[in-house]
Design an enzyme around this catalytic site. Structure first.
Site, PDB file in Angstrom:
ATOM      1  NE  ARG A  68      -3.926   0.546   1.803  1.00 31.68           N
ATOM      2  CZ  ARG A  68      -5.188   0.696   2.208  1.00 31.68           C
ATOM      3  NH1 ARG A  68      -5.470   1.502   3.215  1.00 31.68           N
ATOM      4  NH2 ARG A  68      -6.157   0.044   1.619  1.00 31.68           N
ATOM      5  NE  ARG A 106     -10.462  -5.284  -0.209  1.00 30.97           N
ATOM      6  CZ  ARG A 106      -9.730  -4.248   0.245  1.00 30.97           C
ATOM      7  NH1 ARG A 106     -10.326  -3.185   0.763  1.00 30.97           N
ATOM      8  NH2 ARG A 106      -8.407  -4.262   0.167  1.00 30.97           N
ATOM      9  CG  HIS A 113      -8.223   0.053  -3.344  1.00 32.04           C
ATOM     10  ND1 HIS A 113      -7.423  -1.016  -2.949  1.00 32.04           N
ATOM     11  CD2 HIS A 113      -8.983   0.353  -2.256  1.00 32.04           C
ATOM     12  CE1 HIS A 113      -7.691  -1.322  -1.695  1.00 32.04           C
ATOM     13  NE2 HIS A 113      -8.633  -0.511  -1.249  1.00 32.04           N
ATOM     14  CB  CYS A 170     -14.008   1.072  -0.857  1.00 31.86           C
ATOM     15  SG  CYS A 170     -13.389   2.759  -0.632  1.00 31.86           S
ATOM     16  CG  ASP A 208     -13.533   6.278  -1.907  1.00 31.33           C
ATOM     17  OD1 ASP A 208     -13.628   6.091  -0.672  1.00 31.33           O
ATOM     18  OD2 ASP A 208     -12.438   6.245  -2.509  1.00 31.33           O
ATOM     19  CD  GLN A 267     -13.048  -1.875  -1.608  1.00 27.01           C
ATOM     20  OE1 GLN A 267     -12.299  -1.760  -0.649  1.00 27.01           O
ATOM     21  NE2 GLN A 267     -14.244  -2.448  -1.500  1.00 27.01           N
TER      22      GLN A 267
HETATM   23  N1   CP Z   1     -11.425  -0.147   1.675  1.00 26.43           N
HETATM   24  C1   CP Z   1     -10.166  -0.182   2.169  1.00 26.43           C
HETATM   25  O1   CP Z   1      -9.189  -0.464   1.462  1.00 26.43           O
HETATM   26  O2   CP Z   1     -10.108   0.054   3.491  1.00 26.43           O
HETATM   27  P1   CP Z   1      -8.780   0.221   4.383  1.00 26.43           P
HETATM   28  O3   CP Z   1      -8.163   1.545   4.021  1.00 26.43           O
HETATM   29  O4   CP Z   1      -9.264   0.166   5.789  1.00 26.43           O
HETATM   30  O5   CP Z   1      -7.843  -0.914   4.049  1.00 26.43           O
HETATM   31  N1  NVA Z   2      -9.894   6.758  -1.916  1.00 24.63           N
HETATM   32  C1  NVA Z   2      -9.577   6.330  -0.568  1.00 24.63           C
HETATM   33  C2  NVA Z   2      -9.823   4.856  -0.414  1.00 24.63           C
HETATM   34  C3  NVA Z   2      -9.531   4.306   0.939  1.00 24.63           C
HETATM   35  C4  NVA Z   2      -9.722   2.831   1.020  1.00 24.63           C
HETATM   36  C5  NVA Z   2      -8.150   6.695  -0.232  1.00 24.63           C
HETATM   37  O1  NVA Z   2      -7.271   6.523  -1.087  1.00 24.63           O
HETATM   38  O2  NVA Z   2      -7.907   7.173   0.882  1.00 24.63           O
END
Ligand code: CP
Ligand code: NVA
Length: 310
Positions: A108, A298, A135, A270, A230, A138
């Site tokens: 990440r 997930r 992502h 998400c 989102d 997701q």
């Molecule tokens: N939806 C998602 O990826 O959540 P987190 O940021 O908690 O991993």
């Molecule tokens: N768009 C959001 C998704 C989090 C899971 C971010 O990148 O923070």
């Protein structure tokens, strides 16, 4: 063509054919059934998966850690201060070394280029666990969720209302590959990347779907099978918060928007969500919401993914 996905990286859904995505979803469904039957398949026995996380996470971290454990493997969480990365060791060197110890890496990151670089120098599959650009894990879970509840994705209208962000990009890529009609409504200046729109429009056309981008939430939501949104402020954009809250106000997913969608439309997010901002509490906790199953999925989707790649 579906088939052997062993050794592949999972950086973007665009890198996979519709058949390969289907194979991931079918495997996820099987693993979910096994899970509910109380059977634990040791499909990752003896394997170690490193989770290299530069940003916080609830779902991604916990679902990968739990999923790997359920499959008999070991997950190693490496937060932003745990590696020499924090003291300037390069991504390439980190990839070269860590990939000699482990069987897979979930990363990440902020810059998408970092996960690409990690993959370039890794001997083992690298999974994108969220970057500023996309992502894909997701959306695998989202596709699984919609199909469990409403059947095949092909021909479904998916309305993305809000920021044309990383999650939106993955919906465009994944939805297009499965022949959906993906309709994005975003304020001017916050549309998805033009390259993503062009590429996914081409993929969608081939699969019998389409991609549209508008500034009008009502236009996207009309007759939609799925309404997705989102957060308005993604990780790393905290300084833009005030301006974003003002700009996105007309893009809230609420009961009046849902009323334009099909009667059986599903609402997805998400998470984490900000009730009262991008989505009303009434919707997130209401009968159209598939959000908690989406979060659960997930786990199943990523177990499938690791089983197929490693
Ligand atoms: N939806 C998602 O990826 O959540 P987190 O940021 O908690 O991993
Ligand atoms: N768009 C959001 C998704 C989090 C899971 C971010 O990148 O923070």
């Amino acid at each position: 063509m579906s088939g052997n996905l062993k050794g592949r990286h999972f950086l973007s859904l665009r890198d996979f054919s519709g058949e390969e995505i289907r194979q991931m979803l079918d495997t996820a469904r099987l693993l979910k059934l096994e899970h509910y039957a109380g059977r634990r398949q040791p499909l990752l026995a003896g394997k170690t998966i490193a989770l290299v996380f530069q940003k916080p996470s609830t779902r991604t971290r916990v679902s990968f850690e739990a999923g790997v454990a359920q499959l008999g493997g070991t997950a190693l969480y490496l937060g932003s201060n745990d590696l020499q990365l924090s003291r300037g060791e390069s991504i390439a060197d980190t990839a070269r070394v860590v990939s000699r110890y482990v069987d897979g890496i979930v990363a990440r990151v902020y810059a998408h280029a970092d996960v690409v670089e990690l993959a370039e120098h890794s001997r083992v599959p690298v999974v994108n666990g969220l970057s500023d650009f996309s992502h894909p894990c997701q959306i695998l879970a989202d596709l699984l969720t919609v199909e469990e509840k409403r059947g095949p994705m092909a021909g479904k209208k998916v309305a993305w209302v809000g920021d044309g962000n990383n999650v939106a990009h993955s919906w465009l890529f994944g939805g297009a590959k499965l022949g959906c009609h993906v309709a994005v409504a975003a304020p001017r200046g916050y549309e998805p990347s033009p390259e993503v729109v062009a590429a996914s429009a081409e993929d969608a056309r081939r699969a019998g779907g389409s991609v549209t981008v508008t500034t009008e939430p009502a236009e996207a939501a009309r007759d939609a099978d799925v309404l997705v949104t989102d957060v308005w402020v993604s990780m790393g954009q905290e300084k833009e918060r005030e301006a974003r809250l003002r700009t996105f106000r007309p893009y809230q997913v609420n009961a009046s928007l849902l009323a334009l969608a099909r009667k059986d439309a599903l609402v997805l997010h998400c998470l984490p969500a900000h009730r009262g901002e991008e989505l009303t509490a009434e919707l997130i906790d209401g009968p159209s919401s598939a959000i908690w199953d989406e979060a659960e999925n997930r786990l199943h989707a990523q177990k499938a993914l690791l089983t197929l790649l490693l």
